[in-house]
Design an enzyme around this catalytic site. Structure first.
Site, PDB file in Angstrom:
ATOM      1  N   THR A   1       3.878  62.122  42.980  1.00  0.00           N
ATOM      2  CA  THR A   1       4.881  62.817  43.795  1.00  0.00           C
ATOM      3  C   THR A   1       6.111  61.942  44.049  1.00  0.00           C
ATOM      4  O   THR A   1       5.995  60.731  44.233  1.00  0.00           O
ATOM      5  CB  THR A   1       4.249  63.210  45.151  1.00  0.00           C
ATOM      6  OG1 THR A   1       3.094  64.010  44.889  1.00  0.00           O
ATOM      7  CG2 THR A   1       5.210  63.979  46.026  1.00  0.00           C
TER       8      THR A   1
ATOM      9  N   ILE B   1       2.103  58.364  48.972  1.00  0.00           N
ATOM     10  CA  ILE B   1       1.053  57.824  48.108  1.00  0.00           C
ATOM     11  C   ILE B   1      -0.137  57.314  48.934  1.00  0.00           C
ATOM     12  O   ILE B   1      -0.028  56.303  49.651  1.00  0.00           O
ATOM     13  CB  ILE B   1       1.624  56.721  47.180  1.00  0.00           C
ATOM     14  CG1 ILE B   1       2.844  57.268  46.405  1.00  0.00           C
ATOM     15  CG2 ILE B   1       0.552  56.207  46.218  1.00  0.00           C
ATOM     16  CD1 ILE B   1       2.612  58.563  45.634  1.00  0.00           C
TER      17      ILE B   1
ATOM     18  N   GLU C   1      -2.680  67.607  46.265  1.00  0.00           N
ATOM     19  CA  GLU C   1      -3.361  67.872  44.982  1.00  0.00           C
ATOM     20  C   GLU C   1      -3.173  69.337  44.556  1.00  0.00           C
ATOM     21  O   GLU C   1      -4.079  69.965  44.030  1.00  0.00           O
ATOM     22  CB  GLU C   1      -4.837  67.463  45.054  1.00  0.00           C
ATOM     23  CG  GLU C   1      -4.954  65.966  45.321  1.00  0.00           C
ATOM     24  CD  GLU C   1      -6.207  65.310  44.798  1.00  0.00           C
ATOM     25  OE1 GLU C   1      -6.831  65.872  43.882  1.00  0.00           O
ATOM     26  OE2 GLU C   1      -6.530  64.228  45.308  1.00  0.00           O
TER      27      GLU C   1
HETATM   28  C1  LIG Z   1      -1.089  62.985  53.415  1.00  0.00           C
HETATM   29  C2  LIG Z   1      -0.623  63.200  52.011  1.00  0.00           C
HETATM   30  C3  LIG Z   1      -1.157  62.428  50.986  1.00  0.00           C
HETATM   31  C4  LIG Z   1      -0.703  62.595  49.679  1.00  0.00           C
HETATM   32  N1  LIG Z   1      -1.190  61.778  48.684  1.00  0.00           N
HETATM   33  C5  LIG Z   1      -0.596  61.790  47.459  1.00  0.00           C
HETATM   34  C6  LIG Z   1      -0.956  60.826  46.454  1.00  0.00           C
HETATM   35  O1  LIG Z   1      -1.834  59.985  46.653  1.00  0.00           O
HETATM   36  N2  LIG Z   1      -0.280  60.840  45.270  1.00  0.00           N
HETATM   37  C7  LIG Z   1       0.694  61.758  44.997  1.00  0.00           C
HETATM   38  O2  LIG Z   1       1.259  61.708  43.906  1.00  0.00           O
HETATM   39  N3  LIG Z   1       1.044  62.697  45.921  1.00  0.00           N
HETATM   40  C8  LIG Z   1       0.425  62.735  47.143  1.00  0.00           C
HETATM   41  N4  LIG Z   1       0.792  63.659  48.093  1.00  0.00           N
HETATM   42  C9  LIG Z   1       1.834  64.613  47.778  1.00  0.00           C
HETATM   43  C10 LIG Z   1       1.334  66.039  47.654  1.00  0.00           C
HETATM   44  O3  LIG Z   1       0.564  66.191  46.487  1.00  0.00           O
HETATM   45  C11 LIG Z   1       2.549  66.957  47.721  1.00  0.00           C
HETATM   46  O4  LIG Z   1       3.000  66.933  49.073  1.00  0.00           O
HETATM   47  C12 LIG Z   1       2.235  68.375  47.264  1.00  0.00           C
HETATM   48  O5  LIG Z   1       2.037  68.399  45.890  1.00  0.00           O
HETATM   49  C13 LIG Z   1       3.335  69.384  47.616  1.00  0.00           C
HETATM   50  O6  LIG Z   1       4.593  68.897  47.240  1.00  0.00           O
HETATM   51  P1  LIG Z   1       5.809  68.916  48.311  1.00  0.00           P
HETATM   52  O7  LIG Z   1       5.299  68.307  49.558  1.00  0.00           O
HETATM   53  O8  LIG Z   1       6.991  68.309  47.666  1.00  0.00           O
HETATM   54  O9  LIG Z   1       6.044  70.449  48.607  1.00  0.00           O
HETATM   55  P2  LIG Z   1       6.924  71.469  47.699  1.00  0.00           P
HETATM   56  O10 LIG Z   1       6.521  71.379  46.282  1.00  0.00           O
HETATM   57  O11 LIG Z   1       8.358  71.279  48.038  1.00  0.00           O
HETATM   58  O12 LIG Z   1       6.420  72.871  48.258  1.00  0.00           O
HETATM   59  C14 LIG Z   1       6.915  73.440  49.480  1.00  0.00           C
HETATM   60  C15 LIG Z   1       6.361  74.869  49.586  1.00  0.00           C
HETATM   61  O13 LIG Z   1       6.837  75.658  48.468  1.00  0.00           O
HETATM   62  C16 LIG Z   1       5.720  76.228  47.782  1.00  0.00           C
HETATM   63  N5  LIG Z   1       6.018  76.319  46.354  1.00  0.00           N
HETATM   64  C17 LIG Z   1       6.517  75.351  45.538  1.00  0.00           C
HETATM   65  N6  LIG Z   1       6.640  75.814  44.285  1.00  0.00           N
HETATM   66  C18 LIG Z   1       6.183  77.096  44.285  1.00  0.00           C
HETATM   67  C19 LIG Z   1       6.045  78.118  43.297  1.00  0.00           C
HETATM   68  N7  LIG Z   1       6.352  77.889  42.021  1.00  0.00           N
HETATM   69  N8  LIG Z   1       5.535  79.311  43.678  1.00  0.00           N
HETATM   70  C20 LIG Z   1       5.175  79.541  44.969  1.00  0.00           C
HETATM   71  N9  LIG Z   1       5.281  78.613  45.958  1.00  0.00           N
HETATM   72  C21 LIG Z   1       5.792  77.422  45.614  1.00  0.00           C
HETATM   73  C22 LIG Z   1       4.553  75.294  48.072  1.00  0.00           C
HETATM   74  O14 LIG Z   1       3.300  75.949  47.903  1.00  0.00           O
HETATM   75  C23 LIG Z   1       4.823  74.918  49.519  1.00  0.00           C
HETATM   76  O15 LIG Z   1       4.357  75.921  50.377  1.00  0.00           O
HETATM   77  C24 LIG Z   1       0.298  63.553  49.399  1.00  0.00           C
HETATM   78  C25 LIG Z   1       0.812  64.343  50.433  1.00  0.00           C
HETATM   79  C26 LIG Z   1       0.380  64.167  51.713  1.00  0.00           C
HETATM   80  C27 LIG Z   1       0.995  65.018  52.815  1.00  0.00           C
END
Ligand SMILES: Cc1cc2nc3c(=O)[nH]c(=O)nc-3n(C[C@H](O)[C@H](O)[C@H](O)COP(=O)(O)OP(=O)(O)OC[C@H]3O[C@@H](n4cnc5c(N)ncnc54)[C@H](O)[C@@H]3O)c2cc1C
Length: 383
Positions: free
Chosen positions: A126, A157, A363
């Site tokens: 991410t 991360i 995830e």
């Molecule tokens: C505590 C925590 C630990 C984490 N650990 C890791 C890690 O170890 N490694 C890592 O790489 N990442 C990690 N993450 C990141 C996590 O995987 C992302 O936060 C997640 O994938 C969502 O991405 P975003 O937060 O940018 O939300 P966005 O992608 O911006 O999404 C925002 C909203 O839009 C919706 N959305 C987006 N695209 C679409 C679509 N095409 N159709 C419909 N709805 C959509 C989503 O469902 C969500 O409701 C972690 C996050 C947290 C909060």
């Protein structure tokens, strides 16, 4: 699939239950309040074999099956999701991915250390601008002789400030989208890498979550994991199995919510009777119980498919989608059973709800899981 656990699987489950009762549960509230799990837990998780559970024995693991992994993950999730996440990421997302995609040299270098807890892994996919749309990541790895120079920022991360190695995804060519992405194993003490702890999380407060900033970090070409340009495939293969582990952790949260709700409903009296005698309270408890069973069965099915070498990716998305939503519902229902006391952190259910809430986000959010399941059913991709 035989739903009765083998003696070996039951022994692993009991080992995890005892470990959690001894090493996790007594400290979970304090770690949550302090926003830091005691780092000594990593060595303990290593010595009991949980950080190498599904790593082949020849590389220092115990070569366990995926159902055993689910059982351990569920017990850890029942005790403290912050601890469960340490294992899910270091073993499930990093070590298992090295075991699947790594060269012999990479396996020998990292797996024994990751399995023993001497080293911890983190998963760097991410970025600030790309979460769900991970294939469009901006971190760049530019070839420089026998090395790459990697620059970019990774967000949220897990294990980020603790880990010795990051499985990092970076763009090695300018082809737009996921085709230009490659995977690298990068030591976190590499010059040019800085790590900033992220505080103020709603849940998983004890877990070390970080932003990683890379400025011209020199990475040898030999540290590339899997073929050049196949990094996104590496990431997705890691996450498909990772979703089973998140689902199992969610079963643990829901089971903890059930245990707490049943115990409290039997003890708490209102109108001269235990609240357990009121049908509306029983409805809350039975809703949790059905969610626990359904989530567990969906999760075990994924383990069974993996262990039999069958396709499991869609089943993993279904399990992760259902179990994460179920964990939120279960913890919320349990909080209702506890009344006002559920809102105070001396009681366990508030933390369960806060910890559960992220499960529908990371995830792959619930929306992304639905798109993956929809794509498998219709053959049409929404991405
Ligand atoms: C505590 C925590 C630990 C984490 N650990 C890791 C890690 O170890 N490694 C890592 O790489 N990442 C990690 N993450 C990141 C996590 O995987 C992302 O936060 C997640 O994938 C969502 O991405 P975003 O937060 O940018 O939300 P966005 O992608 O911006 O999404 C925002 C909203 O839009 C919706 N959305 C987006 N695209 C679409 C679509 N095409 N159709 C419909 N709805 C959509 C989503 O469902 C969500 O409701 C972690 C996050 C947290 C909060």
């Amino acid at each position: 699939m035989n739903l009765e656990l083998s003696e070996e699987q039951e022994a692993v489950r009991r080992l995890a239950e005892d470990f959690v009762a001894r090493e996790v549960t007594p400290h979970a509230v304090a770690w949550d309040r302090a926003e830091e799990v005691d780092r000594a837990i990593v060595k303990k998780l290593g010595s009991v074999g949980f950080l190498g559970l599904t790593v082949p024995e020849e590389y220092g693991g115990s070569g366990g099956d995926h159902l055993a992994y689910c059982l351990v993950t569920e017990e850890l999730g029942r005790g403290d999701s912050s601890v469960r996440g340490i294992v899910s990421v270091s073993l499930g997302l990093v070590a298992k991915t090295v075991a699947t995609w790594g060269s012999e040299e990479q396996k020998r270098e990292w797996l024994p250390r990751l399995a023993s807890g001497e080293a911890l892994g983190c998963f760097g996919l991410t970025e600030p601008g790309t979460g769900s749309d991970a294939g469009n990541l901006a971190t760049r790895a530019v070839r420089d002789g026998d090395d790459y120079l990697v620059s970019g920022t990774k967000m949220f991360i897990t294990n980020g400030t603790w880990a010795e190695v990051v499985l990092l995804f970076a763009r090695t060519d300018d082809t737009p989208g996921h085709r230009g992405v490659s995977a690298f194993l990068v030591p976190t003490d590499s010059p040019g890498m800085t790590r900033r702890a992220i505080h103020g999380k709603l849940g998983l407060r004890g877990q070390a979550t970080a932003e990683l900033v890379l400025e011209d970090v020199r990475v040898p070409a030999a540290a590339m994991l899997g073929p050049e340009g196949k990094g996104f495939t590496v990431a997705m293969s890691a996450l498909a199995k990772g979703r089973m582990s998140v689902a199992a952790g969610c079963v643990g949260i829901a089971q903890a919510a059930l245990d707490a709700a049943v115990r409290y409903a039997g003890e708490r009296e209102q109108f001269g009777k235990p609240i357990a005698s009121y049908q509306l309270v029983q409805e809350l408890i039975s809703d949790i119980a059905v969610d626990v069973d359904a989530a567990r069965l969906l999760t075990w099915r994924v383990a069974d498919l993996i262990d039999r070498g069958q396709d499991f990716a869609t089943a993993a998305s279904k399990a992760k989608l259902y179990a994460s939503e179920a964990a939120v519902r279960a913890a919320n229902n349990a909080l209702q059973v506890f009344g006002g006391y559920g809102y105070i952190d001396e009681y366990p259910v508030g933390k369960l709800l806060r910890d559960a809430r992220v499960m529908t986000l990371y995830e792959g959010t619930s929306q992304i899981q639905k798109l993956i399941i929809g794509r498998a059913l219709t053959g049409v991709s929404a991405f």
